[in-house]
Scaffold this active site. Structure first.
Site, PDB file in Angstrom:
ATOM      1  N   ARG A 131     107.536  18.634  66.490  1.00 15.26           N
ATOM      2  CA  ARG A 131     106.252  18.601  67.200  1.00 15.26           C
ATOM      3  C   ARG A 131     106.313  19.376  68.507  1.00 15.26           C
ATOM      4  O   ARG A 131     107.194  19.123  69.336  1.00 15.26           O
ATOM      5  CB  ARG A 131     105.848  17.152  67.491  1.00 15.26           C
ATOM      6  CG  ARG A 131     105.484  16.405  66.227  1.00 15.26           C
ATOM      7  CD  ARG A 131     104.816  15.103  66.527  1.00 15.26           C
ATOM      8  NE  ARG A 131     105.699  14.176  67.191  1.00 15.26           N
ATOM      9  CZ  ARG A 131     105.368  13.457  68.251  1.00 15.26           C
ATOM     10  NH1 ARG A 131     104.168  13.570  68.776  1.00 15.26           N
ATOM     11  NH2 ARG A 131     106.220  12.625  68.782  1.00 15.26           N
ATOM     12  N   SER A 142     103.272  13.222  78.094  1.00 12.83           N
ATOM     13  CA  SER A 142     103.078  11.958  78.806  1.00 12.83           C
ATOM     14  C   SER A 142     104.364  11.493  79.504  1.00 12.83           C
ATOM     15  O   SER A 142     105.469  11.735  79.028  1.00 12.83           O
ATOM     16  CB  SER A 142     102.583  10.884  77.843  1.00 12.83           C
ATOM     17  OG  SER A 142     103.471  10.758  76.767  1.00 12.83           O
ATOM     18  N   ASP A 156      87.321   4.973  61.592  1.00 14.40           N
ATOM     19  CA  ASP A 156      88.586   4.339  61.982  1.00 14.40           C
ATOM     20  C   ASP A 156      89.229   3.671  60.783  1.00 14.40           C
ATOM     21  O   ASP A 156      88.843   3.950  59.629  1.00 14.40           O
ATOM     22  CB  ASP A 156      88.370   3.375  63.163  1.00 14.40           C
ATOM     23  CG  ASP A 156      87.558   2.149  62.811  1.00 14.40           C
ATOM     24  OD1 ASP A 156      87.148   2.006  61.640  1.00 14.40           O
ATOM     25  OD2 ASP A 156      87.336   1.308  63.704  1.00 14.40           O
ATOM     26  N   HIS A 199      94.030  -3.655  68.121  1.00 16.12           N
ATOM     27  CA  HIS A 199      94.928  -2.615  68.625  1.00 16.12           C
ATOM     28  C   HIS A 199      94.466  -2.231  70.030  1.00 16.12           C
ATOM     29  O   HIS A 199      93.291  -2.263  70.306  1.00 16.12           O
ATOM     30  CB  HIS A 199      94.836  -1.324  67.808  1.00 16.12           C
ATOM     31  CG  HIS A 199      94.776  -1.517  66.349  1.00 16.12           C
ATOM     32  ND1 HIS A 199      93.786  -0.992  65.558  1.00 16.12           N
ATOM     33  CD2 HIS A 199      95.601  -2.186  65.521  1.00 16.12           C
ATOM     34  CE1 HIS A 199      93.999  -1.311  64.315  1.00 16.12           C
ATOM     35  NE2 HIS A 199      95.091  -2.038  64.251  1.00 16.12           N
TER      36      HIS A 199
HETATM   37 FE   LIG Z   1      88.106   0.825  65.689  1.00 18.40          FE
END
Ligand SMILES: [Fe+2]
Length: 592
Positions: A443, A522, A142, A12
């Site tokens: 949100r 953003s 993670d 990723h």
């Molecule tokens: Fe990771």
């Protein structure tokens, strides 16, 4: 001279960074260059940029540090994907431990030494060596690295000891992603939406969430795999999960009900409770003041806020690029130590403005090619005027595309590639959603605040420069666009040192309005990567309905509109709608 390049890729958020004589010079995610969100390819664009920024050629690079050990990763991929590989033999080609080296040689053109650094060691180093702490407890969490999903460590000077780990498939990241998929959101992308949904709910399913996971001694925990199906590659959760909650999985983009909000609240509460318990365990074993965190779960800013407020550590540093992109920094830092015997410079990461910047000349060329001269305000001779004119527009309710200086590294726009607006306007959240974001109405947006005035408006007694924790809004002002339903906000404090121009804008807006806060989100259309260069910024401005673009020392007002822009918007709108029809595959976490 020592030049180390760090690379994360093939999973990723590919990224590249460069460390020159122990100093971080540049870093960028590949998605900004390729325009593929979360791009996992070898970061050729980011690599070329890093060399350029460091004024180095490929021959000057002493070593490329890769953020994981591809051979260890392959052993996990093979042993946990056997069923999938038998059913889909061609997928075996995706398990390719030689790919990292091949891509570094062939795509980056580097024939020098390559150092592999374990995935969670890269995460831990990305936090500790950029925290400014000389010693700290280290927590990485993670989805999965090679085998580890959570590690507990201790860092002192130039050493990191990861003393305990939790192994795949037991993973807090995958627990969160599984419920994210069950709630109809994209895996490995929309976990933050679940976090954003949580404050609307009542955590009445905490007991049921806790049935999915068995908490062990020390740092250990175990997922009860009968509720999960991610090992089979088709979906994240098993039918038993739906049976447990007695509700079908939510269809993507369908209406959100009380159940979904309550489930999000319960998941969030459970995650926070587990992390807090594990952080206390770490403090028992290593009773120091400082904690460093990294890994995708460390982007859960609500959990980070609770860890700091309720946990035993008095200081917390979270790597701003906590997901795999930041692994490139840690890998480079470890390689630097291995090769020089010295840690990178001992100072806290002062900012994340590590990406490319563009000169007024570059900007002028692009702006002049697209916009009529009458719509361009040129402030090159008087940059103070740019601040004044921008603040004036913000105070009159305009939404501004703000493109300034070096691009941010990490997922947050922090005042270089931002869309900004007045946070006091009641309709501003809906307006920005309509103009450009098209995101879920539930949100809120995040606030950026002058650091010196933050404590008057937010329950915050320290700097929060990277928007990595939430706190309560205590402002005497009404700030509906940035205040969540539970009264919290994800605050960025802005100092004159870290971003002088953004700081000056906040100060001028404060002078005009008595509000030292701006809404900051953003600079991108929904589904796109954040803008990189002037062309991206102009494109986003053209196809959205943002009121003005402030780019370098120029302001472009939307006082006019070419017919072709409407056509472009129509095409672009159709593309966005297509993106919103989420294909099923994104609800599966791929381990290949
Ligand atoms: Fe990771």
């Amino acid at each position: 001279m020592s030049i180390i390049v760090g690379v994360s890729a093939h999973y990723h958020d590919s990224a590249c960074c460069i460390i020159k004589d122990g100093k971080l010079i540049a870093a960028a995610e590949e998605e900004r260059f390729s325009k593929i969100k979360h791009d996992s390819g070898i970061p050729t664009g980011a690599f070329r940029y890093c060399l350029r920024e460091a004024k180095a050629t490929i021959r000057d690079v002493d070593c490329i540090a890769y953020y994981e050990d591809p051979y260890k990763k392959a052993s996990r991929q093979i042993s946990t994907n056997l069923t999938d590989l038998i059913q889909n033999p061609k997928r075996r080609f995706k398990i390719d431990p030689a790919r990292a080296e091949r891509d570094i040689r062939q795509s980056l053109g580097f024939d020098g030494p390559i150092e592999y650094v374990d995935h969670h060691l890269s995460h831990a180093a990305s936090s500790f060596f950029f925290s400014g702490f000389s010693e700290a407890a280290l927590l990485t969490v993670d989805g999965v690295g090679e085998w580890a999903t959570t590690t507990y460590g201790f860092g002192k000077n130039d050493k990191i000891d990861l003393f305990e780990e939790v192994s795949f498939p037991n993973s807090l990241g995958l627990l969160y992603s599984t419920i994210t998929a069950y709630l109809g959101f994209d895996v490995n992308d929309a976990e933050y939406k679940v976090m954003g949904l949580a404050p609307y709910g009542n955590p009445r399913y905490v007991d049921k969430i806790n049935q999915l996971i068995e908490i062990g001694d020390g740092g250990q925990y175990r997922l009860k795999m009968e509720y999960f199906d991610f090992l089979n590659g088709e979906r994240m959760y098993s039918d038993r999960l739906a049976d447990l909650f007695d509700e079908p999985p939510r269809e993507a983009e369908s209406e959100l009900g009380t159940f979904h909000m309550d489930l999000a609240a319960s998941l969030q509460r459970s995650l926070e409770d587990i992390l807090l318990a594990k952080v206390r365990y770490m403090h028992d074993t290593h009773p120091v003041d400082n904690l460093c965190m990294a890994g995708g779960v460390a982007l859960n800013c609500v959990a980070n806020g609770r860890i700091l407020r309720e946990g035993p550590f008095s200081k917390l540093f979270v790597q701003p690029a906590a997901s795999d992109a930041g692994g490139s920094l840690g890998a480079a830092a470890i390689a630097h130590i291995r090769r020089t015997g010295q840690r990178p410079e001992l100072k806290p990461m002062p900012h994340v403005y590590l990406g490319p910047s563009y000169s007024n000349q570059d900007i002028r060329q692009t702006v002049s090619a697209i916009f009529p001269e009458t719509s361009i305000v040129d402030c090159t001779k008087n940059p103070d005027n740019l601040i004044k004119e921008t603040a004036k527009r913000l105070a009159s309710g305009k939404v501004i595309g703000w493109f300034q200086g070096r691009m941010e590294f990490g997922p947050r726009a922090l005042g270089s590639r931002s869309i900004i607006a007045d946070p006091r306007e009641p309709g501003m959240r809906d307006r920005i959603n309509e103009l450009v974001k098209m995101r879920e109405a539930f949100r809120p947006f995040a606030p950026a605040v002058l650091d010196t005035k933050a404590a008057e408006h937010f329950d915050l007694d320290h700097a929060s420069p990277f928007m990595l924790e939430t706190c309560q809004v205590i402002s005497p002002l009404s700030l509906p666009a940035i205040t969540h339903v539970d009264g919290s906000a994800r605050v960025q404090t802005v100092s004159a040192q870290s971003n002088p121009r953004f700081h000056a804008l906040l100060a001028e807006f404060d002078r005009l309005t008595d509000c030292p806060i701006l809404l900051n989100t953003s600079f991108n259309m929904r589904g796109d990567a954040i803008v990189l260069d002037p062309v991206d910024a102009i494109w986003c401005f053209v196809v959205s309905d943002i009121d003005a673009l402030v780019i370098g020392d120029y302001i472009v007002d939307r006082g006019f509109r070419l017919d072709t822009w409407d056509k472009l918007k129509e095409i672009f709108g159709a593309r966005s709608a297509k993106k919103r029809a989420v294909p099923e595959s994104v609800n599966v976490y791929s381990f290949l």
